[in-house]
Structures are given as C-alpha cells and as structure tokens.
Design a protein around this motif. Structure first.
Motif, PDB file in Angstrom:
ATOM      1  N   GLN A 188     -19.935   7.035   4.195  1.00  0.00           N
ATOM      2  CA  GLN A 188     -20.136   7.650   2.897  1.00  0.00           C
ATOM      3  C   GLN A 188     -19.097   8.717   2.602  1.00  0.00           C
ATOM      4  OE1 GLN A 188     -22.478   6.336   1.067  1.00  0.00           O
ATOM      5  NE2 GLN A 188     -21.944   7.593  -0.683  1.00  0.00           N
ATOM      6  N   ARG A 223     -15.136   1.073   2.620  1.00  0.00           N
ATOM      7  CA  ARG A 223     -16.036   0.594   1.575  1.00  0.00           C
ATOM      8  C   ARG A 223     -15.258   0.059   0.385  1.00  0.00           C
ATOM      9  NH1 ARG A 223     -19.597   4.428  -0.769  1.00  0.00           N
ATOM     10  NH2 ARG A 223     -18.334   6.131   0.009  1.00  0.00           N
ATOM     11  N   ALA A 224     -14.159   0.734   0.069  1.00  0.00           N
ATOM     12  CA  ALA A 224     -13.352   0.295  -1.078  1.00  0.00           C
ATOM     13  C   ALA A 224     -12.793  -1.098  -0.835  1.00  0.00           C
ATOM     14  CB  ALA A 224     -12.232   1.293  -1.332  1.00  0.00           C
ATOM     15  N   TYR A 239      -5.536   8.669  -2.539  1.00  0.00           N
ATOM     16  CA  TYR A 239      -5.631   8.335  -1.114  1.00  0.00           C
ATOM     17  C   TYR A 239      -4.340   8.509  -0.326  1.00  0.00           C
ATOM     18  CZ  TYR A 239      -7.055   5.801   3.078  1.00  0.00           C
ATOM     19  OH  TYR A 239      -7.351   5.453   4.372  1.00  0.00           O
ATOM     20  N   ASN A 240      -3.326   7.759  -0.740  1.00  0.00           N
ATOM     21  CA  ASN A 240      -2.158   7.707   0.130  1.00  0.00           C
ATOM     22  C   ASN A 240      -1.024   8.561  -0.417  1.00  0.00           C
ATOM     23  OD1 ASN A 240      -0.549   6.972   2.228  1.00  0.00           O
ATOM     24  ND2 ASN A 240       0.027   4.987   1.387  1.00  0.00           N
ATOM     25  N   HIS A 243       0.819  -1.223   0.000  1.00  0.00           N
ATOM     26  CA  HIS A 243       0.000   0.000   0.000  1.00  0.00           C
ATOM     27  C   HIS A 243       0.844   1.259   0.000  1.00  0.00           C
ATOM     28  CE1 HIS A 243       0.680  -0.667   4.319  1.00  0.00           C
ATOM     29  NE2 HIS A 243       0.616   0.624   4.417  1.00  0.00           N
ATOM     30  N   GLN A 278      -4.405   1.671  -4.575  1.00  0.00           N
ATOM     31  CA  GLN A 278      -4.613   3.113  -4.377  1.00  0.00           C
ATOM     32  C   GLN A 278      -3.922   3.613  -3.135  1.00  0.00           C
ATOM     33  OE1 GLN A 278      -5.880   4.144  -7.095  1.00  0.00           O
ATOM     34  NE2 GLN A 278      -6.363   2.010  -7.526  1.00  0.00           N
ATOM     35  N   GLY A 279      -3.287   2.715  -2.412  1.00  0.00           N
ATOM     36  CA  GLY A 279      -2.553   3.156  -1.243  1.00  0.00           C
ATOM     37  C   GLY A 279      -3.274   2.904   0.070  1.00  0.00           C
ATOM     38  N   ILE A 280      -4.391   2.189   0.020  1.00  0.00           N
ATOM     39  CA  ILE A 280      -5.122   1.919   1.252  1.00  0.00           C
ATOM     40  C   ILE A 280      -4.471   0.746   1.975  1.00  0.00           C
ATOM     41  CG2 ILE A 280      -7.343   1.172   2.200  1.00  0.00           C
ATOM     42  CD1 ILE A 280      -8.666   2.507  -0.181  1.00  0.00           C
ATOM     43  N   ASP A 281      -4.164   0.950   3.237  1.00  0.00           N
ATOM     44  CA  ASP A 281      -3.595  -0.123   4.041  1.00  0.00           C
ATOM     45  C   ASP A 281      -4.737  -1.043   4.472  1.00  0.00           C
ATOM     46  OD1 ASP A 281      -1.885  -0.284   7.276  1.00  0.00           O
ATOM     47  OD2 ASP A 281      -2.304  -1.796   5.745  1.00  0.00           O
ATOM     48  N   LYS A 295     -12.721   9.948   4.782  1.00  0.00           N
ATOM     49  CA  LYS A 295     -11.640   9.265   4.061  1.00  0.00           C
ATOM     50  C   LYS A 295     -11.569   7.811   4.500  1.00  0.00           C
ATOM     51  CE  LYS A 295      -6.779   9.908   2.885  1.00  0.00           C
ATOM     52  NZ  LYS A 295      -5.492  10.521   3.230  1.00  0.00           N
ATOM     53  N   LEU A 296     -11.596   7.600   5.814  1.00  0.00           N
ATOM     54  CA  LEU A 296     -11.523   6.230   6.330  1.00  0.00           C
ATOM     55  C   LEU A 296     -12.755   5.436   5.907  1.00  0.00           C
ATOM     56  CD1 LEU A 296     -10.076   4.140   8.059  1.00  0.00           C
ATOM     57  CD2 LEU A 296     -11.268   5.038  10.053  1.00  0.00           C
ATOM     58  N   LEU A 350     -10.351   8.263  -4.445  1.00  0.00           N
ATOM     59  CA  LEU A 350      -9.544   7.254  -3.773  1.00  0.00           C
ATOM     60  C   LEU A 350      -8.192   7.085  -4.442  1.00  0.00           C
ATOM     61  CD1 LEU A 350     -12.123   4.540  -2.755  1.00  0.00           C
ATOM     62  CD2 LEU A 350     -10.732   5.966  -1.274  1.00  0.00           C
ATOM     63  N   MET A 410     -19.131   2.372  -6.102  1.00  0.00           N
ATOM     64  CA  MET A 410     -18.792   3.756  -5.794  1.00  0.00           C
ATOM     65  C   MET A 410     -18.865   4.575  -7.068  1.00  0.00           C
ATOM     66  SD  MET A 410     -15.606   3.166  -3.239  1.00  0.00           S
ATOM     67  CE  MET A 410     -15.833   3.976  -1.701  1.00  0.00           C
ATOM     68  N   PHE A 436     -14.052   0.364  -8.183  1.00  0.00           N
ATOM     69  CA  PHE A 436     -14.934   0.038  -7.062  1.00  0.00           C
ATOM     70  C   PHE A 436     -16.362   0.183  -7.569  1.00  0.00           C
ATOM     71  CE2 PHE A 436     -11.369  -0.349  -4.488  1.00  0.00           C
ATOM     72  CZ  PHE A 436     -10.562   0.774  -4.595  1.00  0.00           C
ATOM     73  N   GLN A 446     -15.106  -3.764  -1.540  1.00  0.00           N
ATOM     74  CA  GLN A 446     -15.464  -4.016  -2.926  1.00  0.00           C
ATOM     75  C   GLN A 446     -14.344  -4.639  -3.744  1.00  0.00           C
ATOM     76  OE1 GLN A 446     -17.509  -0.606  -4.701  1.00  0.00           O
ATOM     77  NE2 GLN A 446     -18.204  -0.082  -2.634  1.00  0.00           N
ATOM     78  N   MET A 464     -14.585   5.802   3.267  1.00  0.00           N
ATOM     79  CA  MET A 464     -14.462   5.427   1.864  1.00  0.00           C
ATOM     80  C   MET A 464     -13.471   4.283   1.714  1.00  0.00           C
ATOM     81  SD  MET A 464     -14.512   9.060  -0.139  1.00  0.00           S
ATOM     82  CE  MET A 464     -14.176   8.363  -1.727  1.00  0.00           C
ATOM     83  N   ALA A 465     -12.411   4.355   2.479  1.00  0.00           N
ATOM     84  CA  ALA A 465     -11.426   3.279   2.420  1.00  0.00           C
ATOM     85  C   ALA A 465     -12.054   1.959   2.841  1.00  0.00           C
ATOM     86  CB  ALA A 465     -10.234   3.612   3.315  1.00  0.00           C
ATOM     87  N   VAL A 492       2.238   3.187  -4.113  1.00  0.00           N
ATOM     88  CA  VAL A 492       1.707   4.321  -4.875  1.00  0.00           C
ATOM     89  C   VAL A 492       2.283   5.636  -4.361  1.00  0.00           C
ATOM     90  CG1 VAL A 492      -0.364   4.649  -3.461  1.00  0.00           C
ATOM     91  CG2 VAL A 492      -0.390   5.270  -5.864  1.00  0.00           C
ATOM     92  N   ALA A 546      -7.898  -1.636  -3.844  1.00  0.00           N
ATOM     93  CA  ALA A 546      -7.749  -0.704  -2.717  1.00  0.00           C
ATOM     94  C   ALA A 546      -6.280  -0.573  -2.344  1.00  0.00           C
ATOM     95  CB  ALA A 546      -8.562  -1.189  -1.522  1.00  0.00           C
ATOM     96  N   THR A 547      -5.582  -1.692  -2.314  1.00  0.00           N
ATOM     97  CA  THR A 547      -4.158  -1.659  -1.991  1.00  0.00           C
ATOM     98  C   THR A 547      -3.401  -0.817  -3.007  1.00  0.00           C
ATOM     99  OG1 THR A 547      -4.372  -3.895  -1.137  1.00  0.00           O
ATOM    100  CG2 THR A 547      -2.151  -3.071  -1.467  1.00  0.00           C
TER     101      THR A 547
END
Lengths: 234, 290, 330
Positions: free
Chosen positions: B162, B171-172, A102-103, A71, B183-186, B165-166, A99, A91, A88, B175, B168-169, A74, B180-181
C-alpha cells in the motif's frame, strides 16, 4: 529539442509509420493531426519507447531516445499522457499522481509538485482519495495530465486529450494545455479534433497512412484546402 | 465435542494462515505478471530445507535461520525470474508458456532436491515447546506462533504494497503495464521483485510449519495445488482474496479431518474449488474479466 | 502493449505430401509386428501409439482450441476404471466397455467444462482441470472397496476373442492388441483431422486467434469449447479403457497422476503444438527414447525437468516445427 528522423515503425509485418520526420522546438506547441489509424498514437508510443523504430532515429536534446529503455524516457524529461488516459484504476488520485514522479528528480519534491498540480486542477485535490477508476471522463483526463506533470517534464506529449469529453470540457482542457505551455513546457499534441489543435499550435504536421503529408505553421496548415475538407469538415 | 471442534477450527486458522502466505505470493505473481508459477511449491520446499540446514549445519536459532532462508529464496526467485520467466514474458502469445516452464522447473527442483537432500524426511524441533490451555481449549505454542507470525507478516506485506514506493510500483504494474512504464517504472525489475518476494513468503510459511509437518522434497506438490485453489476461491490477483481463501480452505480442511477423515480432506478442498467455479468463477474478490 | 501473435500456427491444411506421408507411416506401423517379432518392442509401439493418441486428444484442446487443460489424465483414468470395473463387476464385454468408458469420460468432463470454459484465461482452466484430476485421483485412491486403491485393481479381463469373417482373433498375445490400438490411433487421428478441416475447426481457429471477433460473428464460443472438451475427453477415455484391458492392472497413481500430464505436455511440445503430426512424433520419440534412457534411473525425471524448460523457452512451437520444412507439418 525533439528531432524525429525518418522513422519506420512496424507492428509485426505491418508497417505503421513510413519515413516519419518531425521536429519540436523548445517552448513550442506542435500538433500532429490525422484520422483514425493514421499512426498518431504509434508515433507517440515510439517516442516513449513502448515501440521501437526499425529505421531512423529520435533525439531529444542530443540524447538518442530510441535507444533509451522505455522506463527511462520520463527521466529524460519526456512525459506522455496516453490515449484513453490509462490511469491506475484501483489507485486513488493521490497515488496516481505520486507515481507520476516515480523515476524522476521530482520524486523528492513530489509534495510540492503535487500542490502545483492541484492549483491547476482544483477538482483533483477535492477527489484526491477517490479511486481514479470512479472519476468522470473529464476528471480522469485532468488526473492523467496531472500525473504526467508530476514528472516535471520538459516535453509533454498528449494523445487525444479531447477523446470522449463534452465540448466545454474540451475547451477547458485546451486552455489548461495552453497555460502549461506558457509556464515553459513544450507540448506535442496529437489530436483528432483538428480544429482546436490547429488553432493553438505553433506548428503542425498532418499524418496520413503513416506518412507526413503536410507540415508548417498552424495557421497555414489550417488554411490548407485538403485539410479543411478532410479534417475541418469544411 | 464442542471443544474439539473449536480446537480444530483454531488449527484450521493456523493452517489457513499458512495457505494465505503461500497463496499471497501466487496471487501477486498472477496480478502483476499474469502467469501461474508452478514452481512456487518448490520455492516453498527450498525455504524449508534452507531453514533446516541453517539450523542444523550453521547452528542458528530459528529466528535467525528463517530470515536467512527467506533471503536465500528471495535470491533464488530473482534468478528464476530473470533467467527463465522474463524471456518468456517478453514474447507474444505467452498465455501458457510460463506455466510449462515453471512446471519443468518444478520437476527439476523436486528431483534435484531428492538427489541432493535425500528422500528421508527431515525434522526440526518445535521453536517453542509446550502448549497452553485457555478456556478449556488446548493450543500448542508452536501453532500459536505460526498464527501470530503469519498474521504479522501478511499485515506488513499489505502495508508494504500500500505505502512503499516499490509496493505502489508493483500494484501499478498489475493494473496497467504500459502506463507504469510511462511513469518510469521498470516493469521487468518489478517482476523480479514480485517473484522473489512471493518466494520469500512461501519460504517463511514452510519454515514455520517445518517442526509440525517435516521437510521433504515433495512437500511443495500438494501445497501448490491447494494454494491455487485458495487463489481461485479468493479471486486471483487480490491479496484479500488470498487471505480469505486461505482461512476458508484451512478451516474447511481441518473440520473435514474431524468430521470425515484425513484422506478425504483434500477432496473437500477441490470440491470447494468446483463449487466456487460453478457459482462465482472469478472468486470472492476477483474481477469479472476472467 | 506487444501484439499477441499466435505461435501455434495451424493453417491445418495438409498438403498432398503430408497426406502421403501419413499413409506411409500407417502402412509402416501396420507392417511392424510382422517384421519385428520381439514382444517387448511391440509393447513399446503400443505404448507409443497410446501416448500419441492421448497427446493428440490434448493437442486438440490446447493447440487448436486454445484450452489449456491440465487434467487430461482424469479422463484417461476414468475411462480405464469404468471399463475395467464394468467388465469385472457387471460382466460387460470390454468391446462395449471401451465405448462406455469414453462416454463416461465425456459426460464427466462436462462437470468441469461447463463452469470453467466460461473463463477465458488459461490459468483458470489449468487450475480447475488440475484440481479436478487430483480429486479424481484421490477419490479413486480412497474408494478402496471399489478400486482397491493403490493396492491395484488386478485381473482386469483382456479383450475377448472376436470373430471377423471366418477368422477368430484371440487376444492372448500382444499383436492383436497392437492392431486394435493401431485402429483406435488412426481413428482418433482421423477424427481430429476431420474436425480441424471442417467448419467446426474453422470456428475453433477463429475462437483461438481472435475471441472477440468470433463472438461478434455470433459464434457461441463457450458451447464450442465445451463440445471440443467433451470430444477430447471421450478420446482419452477410450484410450484409457483400452489401456485397462491391455495392461490388466490399474492403480490411481499409474493412470490418474500428474506425471501423465507432464508427459503429454512434453510429448506435444517436442513434437509441435497445433500440428497433427507433432504429438505423434513426440510420442514415439519420447516413449522409445526414454527406454534407452532407462539406465538413468532416478536422474530421468531430473532430465525431464531440465529439458522441458529450455524446450519451451526456445522452441515453444515444438521441435518438429523447427526442424521439418513447414509444408510437412501443416
């Protein structure tokens, strides 16, 4: 900028990549061609950290990518547009794009960055509140690329962006990719559609059964007899 | 008779809002982590005990004790997720191992609570005493409070999911984990939050009903199964499903108490489950994949 | 996305050494009551075999067919109550009642199997079966006129005497029950073994390991699952009926409650999911082991929970698979 050094990647006990090495210099468009199952997607997934090489190393601008948590990749400037888009679905376009940042350092500027994405893909602006799962194939591809661009990447990796798209859309997407490259973003393009990919690539690698069998400037590789027969249908 | 029915329906809504709170967390965990948390009932139970001790030992008023209890359970949820769940999720073939692990945890926590807190039921005074009568319908203020707080929290939670930030993360991740990873989501971090938040919601529910139902080590048991039923009926993974299912089940149970008897009310819940499984197995809002 | 590798490995192929070990084991069991006359120990062994049979029936579902049933106790209890009530109210001989109990369990299992097994995800099956088991418990509890609820159904008749050859066997003491349970136990193991090694079993394995491939090959997955479910329920029902006539008193919380399920899971895990010998070893280890731990009293359940967690975390395939050489457990 990106240096992949003889990586071996396994799925369980099955070897997917064998001693794969490649390089991507800043500002280039490099393409990776090969048939289904050659290991193209595996390569990109390993670069993104979703898979880990058993042997070998991957560095980007000096930082070890294969030692970076997936993660965090990016935030190092490497954005990946996965095969099949992988948006997603429940969404909206806007949420998907958001998103993307995001990071990254782009998070605080995301409104600005999104405007730029909308200029590149006006149809996304029109559909920004629509659920991404209901978009057409071409629109989804645009959304996926847009999402990756939201991270303000230095290296953009695309996995089969032409998959499932009508020829005129494919041309449009490739034109956009060229534009993106002109704006300064390095491109690593994985494609089954070798013809278009080799045309626009500065350099190319041919992947077969997990090994790099040929590499060189795009024109050269495109002129290679084996390549012409196997991938260009000539 | 009509008055009685309406009062029971209102009671059902109150009960339903509690079910919805508890089921929301379960549904969230399922949607994100694709697992069933069998220790959820014990997080609920811990929330009740935490509130009790915060009020009796620390002398805090209820509106301080409850947030404190929620925070505590949030942390406990973090701990459980990090120590036991995460290692399991990392391994392939994890369809049922988290179920068994949380089942073991549930047994452990229940018995630990028994040993530490004792088997006597603990009572809390009503947060708000008294009741009011509107249009001939009597409603205890405590129950009204439960309804108001539950609805408010659920709405807040929905907004959190909805817009933040968290949220949305979270929810992502539910899905598409890999995307999600990318996009940088841990993803593992979101799992912790998912687990913790769902526990906190359950703790809130437990605290709110504590004055009515009394606190004991086994209070999580039946509630858990009901919460699962709610999730299945509403559609696993969907917040709206948890809410709708909760209301449906709460109302059905309350009416069953009046129309049948209190012993049979649980059978009603399960009967609804079986009917839903026959007719629309993915639940009301569920997606067909399951 | 990580590749889903199936932990419960069952090639299901028993090698010669495994088979001889089984024969040896059964021979030892057969001789046991003759060597050890202590009635209490015989009781322990009867319970062990019971749990082994129950766990085996569950393992058939979970370890081999990939169906995570969390309500096996419903079928156990159903078989028990059906046989007991038939014997007490209608005078049906327990020798018949046992099979009727099993059949009833199988029939009822369809109620939950048909809607649920269409769904692939383990959680759905778990919730549905758990809910079903809980309903059964509550119904048994509430129908006090019929079952006497928690007050207990007393005075269930034991097995009536039978005459084999010229010999009349009376079921007054424990040993005859022991041998009856042994026979049931061996039969159940044989049935499971045969199933797994038959084309049916191969189909099951393909369903578990790769449902999409199996479907494309024309395997009617749902029907297979339902059949296995019913077979498993029937086995549990038969064991339950035996239990009723052995222990001769029933309460909903003793035969229909969740702790039974937890015990079955623990047994199967300790022994090894997806192996035939696993649940057997687990049953004996747990039943006898727990007797020694009786002094722990209230702490017993605590220990249970505490042990279950690291067990599933570190040895999900079961301790036996870790400890014993692979050949024996296949």
């Amino acid at each position: 900028m990106l240096k992949v050094d003889a990586i071996d990647v396994f799925y369980g006990d099955a070897q997917a990549l064998d001693g794969v090495s490649l390089q991507v210099h800043e500002g280039e468009i490099v393409t990776l061609v090969g048939s289904n199952g050659a290991g193209k997607t595996t390569t990109l997934r390993t670069l993104s950290g979703l898979l880990r090489p058993r042997k070998g190393a991957i560095t980007i601008s000096g930082t070890r990518l294969d030692k970076t948590p997936a993660h965090k990749v990016v935030s190092l400037g490497v954005a990946h547009v996965p095969e099949g888009r992988c948006l997603f679905p429940q969404m909206s376009v806007w949420e998907n794009l958001t998103l993307g940042a995001y990071n990254t350092s782009a998070w605080n500027d995301r409104a600005e960055v999104m405007e730029r994405v909308f200029r590149l893909f006006p149809v996304l602006k029109a559909r920004s509140t629509q659920l991404s799962g209901t978009l057409s194939g071409g629109e989804q591809q645009m959304c996926a690329i847009g999402r990756a661009l939201m991270a303000r990447p230095k290296l953009l990796m695309l996995d089969e962006p032409s998959l499932g798209l009508a020829p005129n859309l494919v041309e449009m997407i490739f034109q956009v990719i060229a534009e993106i490259n002109q704006s300064g973003i390095t491109i690593l393009l994985v494609e089954q559609n070798a013809y278009l990919a080799l045309q626009m690539a500065d350099r190319a690698y041919v992947l077969e059964n997990g090994r790099v069998t040929l590499s060189g400037p795009g024109r050269e590789v495109a002129a290679n007899e084996n390549v012409r027969q196997a991938y260009l249908g000539l | 008779m009509i008055i009685q029915l309406i009062e029971q329906i209102l009671n059902g809504l109150v009960l339903g809002s509690i079910y919805a709170l508890v089921a929301s967390g379960l549904s969230l965990i399922w949607g994100s982590m694709k697992m069933l948390n069998f220790a959820h009932g014990e997080l609920y139970m811990l929330g009740g005990f935490a509130t009790y001790y915060a009020m009796t030992l620390l002398g805090l008023p209820w509106w301080l004790a409850i947030p404190l209890a929620m925070a505590l359970v949030l942390l406990v949820g973090f701990g459980i997720e990090k120590l036991t769940i995460e290692p399991l999720l990392r391994r392939p073939g994890w369809d049922y191992t988290p179920i068994i692990a949380t089942l073991g945890l549930s047994i452990f926590l229940q018995n630990a609570a028994l040993l530490v807190f004792g088997e006597r039921f603990k009572n809390l005074p009503y947060f708000i005493e008294g009741s009011g009568t509107y249009f001939g319908i009597r409603m205890a203020y405590q129950r009204l409070l439960i309804l108001v707080v539950s609805v408010a929290v659920i709405v807040l939670f929905a907004q959190f999911l909805q817009r933040s930030k968290l949220g949305m993360a979270l929810r992502a991740v539910a899905q598409d984990r890999d995307a999600a990873t990318l996009q940088g989501i841990d993803v593992r971090g979101t799992y912790m939050w998912t687990f913790g938040i769902s526990g906190a919601l359950a703790a809130l529910a437990s605290a709110m009903v504590a004055p009515i139902f009394a606190i004991n080590p086994w209070m999580g048991g039946t509630l858990l199964i009901k919460a699962f039923v709610v999730c299945v009926v509403g559609g696993l993974g969907d917040l709206r499903g948890a809410i709708l299912g909760g209301i449906l089940l709460g109302t059905a149970e309350s009416l069953a108490v009046v129309l049948l008897s209190s012993e049979w009310k649980d059978v009603v819940s399960f009967a609804i489950l079986i009917i839903v499984l026959w007719v629309r197995p993915s639940g009301f809002f569920g997606t067909k994949e399951w | 996305m990580a590749v889903k590798i199936d932990i419960a490995n069952p090639s299901g192929r028993a090698l010669i050494s495994g088979r001889w070990l089984a024969v040896l084991g059964i021979a030892l069991l057969a001789v046991f009551p003759l060597a050890v006359r202590d009635s209490y120990w015989i009781h322990l062994m009867i319970l062990s075999m019971m749990w082994a049979a129950l766990a085996t029936s569950w393992n058939l579902l979970c370890g081999y067919a990939g169906i995570f049933n969390m309500g096996q106790q419903a079928f156990f209890g159903l078989g028990a109550y059906v046989s007991a009530l038939l014997a007490m109210n209608v005078g049906v001989s327990p020798w018949l009642g046992i099979w009727i109990g099993g059949a009833a369990a199988a029939a009822v299992s369809l109620v939950i199997a048909v809607p649920t097994l269409r769904l692939r995800a383990a959680p759905y099956v778990a919730i549905a079966t758990l809910g079903f088991a809980e309903v059964s418990r509550i119904v048994a509890q509430n129908l006090v006129d019929v079952t006497r609820g928690e007050m207990g159904l007393n005075g269930i008749p034991g097995m009536p005497a039978i005459t084999l050859g010229g010999l009349t066997i009376n079921f007054y003491a424990r040993p005859p029950y022991y041998y009856l349970m042994l026979i049931l136990f061996v039969v159940i193991l044989l049935v499971v073994y045969k199933l797994i090694h038959s084309p049916f079993g191969m189909a099951l394995k393909s369903i578990r390991e790769s449902p999409d491939a199996a479907a494309s090959l024309g395997v009617n997955i749902v029907r297979f699952k339902i059949v296995v479910f019913a077979i498993s329920a029937a086995m549990a029902g038969v064991v339950g009926a035996f239990y009723a006539h052995y222990i001769q008193v029933l309460t909903p919380s003793s035969v229909l409650a969740l702790p039974l399920m937890v015990e079955i899971i623990a047994i199967t895990l300790i022994g090894g999911l997806g192996t035939i010998i696993g649940p057997v070893i687990g049953a004996f280890v747990l039943t006898i082991g727990l007797e020694y731990l009786r002094f722990l009293g209230d702490y017993r359940m605590l220990l249970y929970g505490l042990v279950l967690v690291p067990l599933i975390m570190f040895t999900p395939e079961g301790l036996v698979k870790r400890v014993l050489p692979k050949r024996l457990t296949s």
